[in-house]
Design an enzyme around this catalytic site. Structure first.
Site: not given
Ligand SMILES: Cc1cc2nc3c(=O)[nH]c(=O)nc-3n(C[C@H](O)[C@H](O)[C@H](O)COP(=O)(O)OP(=O)(O)OC[C@H]3O[C@@H](n4cnc5c(N)ncnc54)[C@H](O)[C@@H]3O)c2cc1C
Length: 455
Positions: A11, A33, A42, A277, A422, A430
Site C-alpha cells: 500500500a 518500521a 507474498c 491490510d 484459441y 469455446w
Molecule cells: C506468506 C504470505 C503470502 C502472501 N501471498 C499473497 C498472494 O499470493 N497474493 C496476494 O494478493 N496477497 C498475498 N499475501 C498478502 C499480502 O502480502 C498483503 O495483503 C500485503 O502485503 C498487504 O500490504 P500492506 O502494505 O497493506 O501491509 P504489509 O505488507 O503488512 O506491510 C506493512 C508495512 O507497514 C510497516 N509498519 C507497520 N507498523 C508500522 C509503524 N508503526 N511505523 C512504521 N511502519 C510500520 C511495516 O514495516 C511494513 O512496511 C501474502 C501474505 C503473506 C504473509
C-alpha cells in the site's frame, strides 16, 4: 505539499510511486518500521522452499525517485490536530515529522492463537521478512525432518508445498471442514488429495490446544485426539489489521478492528488516508465493507489514496476477493461470491459445477479443469466462480476472465459472447470459461440432469 506515508509495503510504496508520478514536485517521505521496503512478503514461501534462494530478489526495486525512504523508523503516535507523527528509529531516537497529507499503510499482523506453548523455540508465525529469516535460520541450523503446520489457509498450504520441496515431512492440522476453506468443500477435498499425493498428512476439524517440548522435538496436541511430534511448528491461522496506531489517533474502526475509510480511502480525520491490510475494503458485489487483506487490493488502495492526496478525485472500485494459489501441481482460484455468501447477501443464487478439458483433448497434455459457477437465477448475472486445475491449465487466466465479467456486471450467458483466444494446445473454440457458462445456463433451465448444489 508534504505527503507522509507510514508503511513501506504494497500500500505505502504504491502510494508513493503514484504521488510522484502525478506530481513530481510533491515532497514524499515514507517511514517503515523494518528495513525491507517493497519486499514481496507474498514471495516468502518460495524463499523458504529454496526456489527463490536469495531473499534479496524478493524486492525488484529498492530505490524510488522522489521518495525519501526512512527504514527502521516506527511511527508511535499521530497528532491529527498539529498534523505531525512521532517516529522512533532503531537506536531509540524519537523525531517528529510534520505532514500536509498522511497515509497509514501499516498492514496486518498474524493472529496469535491461544495455544499453550506458542512461544517455544521452533514454533513460528510467518508474516514478515524477519519471520521468514527466523524459519530459514532454524532450517539451516537444525535441519528439521518434520513439520506441523497449524492452519490450512493459503499461507499454511503454500508452506506445506515449500517444506515438502525441502524434503521435510509435513502434517497439517486445521479446524476447518476441509483445507482451503475459501473454496467449497468439494474443491477443498480435491486440494487435500493433491497434498496427500505429495506425502502431506492432513487433519481437519482439529483445534490445536497445546505445544510442548518433548526431548528434542515439539509435541502438538489438539481435539479429535490429535497428537503428533515434529521438529518445527508453523502457525498460520490468519491475520488481523494492524490498526492500533490509527485507532489511537481517533480513526473509527469497523470489521475485525480495521480502520474505516470511504472509497476515496479517506479516514474520518482530515487529510489522513489509510490503505491496505489495515483497512476495511469495499466489496463490489456485496455493496458493503468487508475485511479482505490481499496484496492486489493493497496496491490499488494505496494508489487511490495517493491520487486523492495530491488533489485528484478517485474512488477505489472495490474488491471481488479474487485470489489464486498454487499447491504442488494444482492451482485453485476464486473470484466473487460462493453460493452461501450470495444467498446470505440476498441473491437468488444457483451454483453448477462441471469438469472440462483445459485444451483440445487430441493435443498432448490435456487435463481436467474443474469449474464451479455461481449466478443469480432471477437476473442471470454472474456472482462468482471457483476453479481448480493443473498448474499448466491457465487457471488464473480463466479466473481473471470471470473477475473481469463480474466487474462489468455481466450475465453468465454473456460470457459466451466474449471473443477469447484459441489454439488447440491452449484452449478450445469455446474456452472452458464459456463451457462452464453454458453448463450453468443449461442447468438453470433444468436441461441438465447434473446440478451439484453448493456443499
Ligand atoms: C506468506 C504470505 C503470502 C502472501 N501471498 C499473497 C498472494 O499470493 N497474493 C496476494 O494478493 N496477497 C498475498 N499475501 C498478502 C499480502 O502480502 C498483503 O495483503 C500485503 O502485503 C498487504 O500490504 P500492506 O502494505 O497493506 O501491509 P504489509 O505488507 O503488512 O506491510 C506493512 C508495512 O507497514 C510497516 N509498519 C507497520 N507498523 C508500522 C509503524 N508503526 N511505523 C512504521 N511502519 C510500520 C511495516 O514495516 C511494513 O512496511 C501474502 C501474505 C503473506 C504473509
Amino acid at each position: 505539499m508534504h505527503f507522509l506515508i507510514i508503511g513501506g509495503s504494497d500500500a505505502g510504496i504504491a502510494a508513493g510511486i503514484r504521488a510522484h508520478e502525478l506530481d513530481p514536485t510533491c515532497e514524499i517521505t515514507l517511514v517503515l518500521a523494518d528495513e525491507y521496503p517493497n519486499y514481496s512478503i507474498c514471495g516468502l514461501p518460495f524463499f523458504l522452499s529454496g526456489e527463490t534462494p536469495d531473499w534479496h530478489s524478493l524486492a525488484h526495486r529498492t530505490e524510488f525517485p522522489g521518495i525519501r525512504l526512512m527504514p527502521n523508523h516506527a511511527a508511535e503516535s499521530i497528532d491529527p490536530i498539529g498534523k505531525s507523527v512521532v517516529v522512533r528509529n532503531g537506536s531509540g531516537v524519537q523525531l517528529e515529522l510534520r505532514y500536509d497529507k498522511l497515509l497509514i499503510g501499516t498492514g496486518a499482523r498474524p493472529v496469535r492463537p491461544n495455544i499453550e506453548g506458542f512461544y517455544l523455540p521452533g514454533v513460528f508465525p510467518l508474516h514478515t521478512m524477519e519471520d521468514s529469516f527466523a524459519v530459514h535460520r532454524f532450517m539451516e541450523e537444525q535441519q528439521p525432518k518434520s513439520a506441523i503446520i497449524v492452519g490450512a489457509g493459503y499461507i499454511g498450504l503454500e508452506m506445506a508445498d515449500a517444506l515438502t520441496h525441502r524434503g521435510i515431512r509435513v502434517t497439517i492440522a486445521s479446524r476447518t471442514e476441509t483445507v482451503l476453506a475459501t473454496v467449497d468443500p468439494v474443491y477443498g477435498r480435491l486440494v487435500e488429495a493433491e497434498l496427500q499425493r505429495h506425502g502431506v498428512e492432513v487433519w481437519n476439524q482439529v483445534e490445536v490446544t497445546s505445544i510442548q517440548s518433548l526431548d528434542s522435538q515439539l509435541s502438538v496436541l489438539g481435539t479429535q485426539n490429535f497428537s503428533r511430534t515434529a521438529d518445527l511448528v508453523l502457525v498460520a491461522v490468519g491475520v488481523q489489521p494492524n490498526s492500533d496506531l490509527g485507532a489511537t489517533a481517533g480513526i473509527l474502526t469497523g470489521t475485525k478492528g480495521a480502520l474505516r475509510v470511504n472509497r476515496r480511502m479517506e479516514t474520518n480525520l482530515a487529510d489522513v488516508y489509510a490503505a491496505g491490510d489495515c483497512v476495511e475494503t469495499w466489496h463490489r458485489l456485496l455493496n458493503r465493507y468487508a475485511y479482505l487483506p490481499l496484496g492486489t487490493t493493497a496496491h490499488k488502495q494505496g494508489r487511490t489514496a495517493a491520487e486523492n492526496a495530491i488533489g485528484n478525485n478517485r474512488e477505489f472500485a472495490g474488491s471481488l476477493g479474487t485470489q489464486v494459489v498454487k499447491l504442488f501441481d494444482l492451482v485453485a482460484a476464486r473470484t466473487g461470491l460462493r453460493d452461501h455468501e450470495a444467498r446470505r447477501a440476498g441473491f437468488d443464487s444457483f451454483t453448477a459445477q462441471t469438469t472440462v478439458w483445459d485444451h483440445k483433448a487430441y493435443y498432448p497434455g490435456a487435463r481436467e479443469l474443474h469449474l464451479r459457477i455461481t449466478g443469480d437465477r432471477t437476473t442471470g448475472c454472474l456472482l462468482g466462480a471457483q476453479l481448480l486445475g493443473h498448474k499448466n491449465s491457465e487457471v488464473s487466466k480463466r479466473a481473471d476472465i470471470f473477475a473481469s465479467a463480474l466487474y462489468h456486471n455481466m450475465r453468465v450467458e454473456e460470457l459466451n459472447d466474449l471473443d477469447l483466444s484459441y489454439t488447440p494446445p491452449l484452449s478450445s473454440p469455446w474456452d472452458p470459461v464459456q463451457m462452464g457458462a453454458q453448463f450453468w445456463a443449461n442447468a438453470v433451465r433444468k436441461e441438465s440432469p447434473v446440478v451439484i448444489p453448493s456443499a
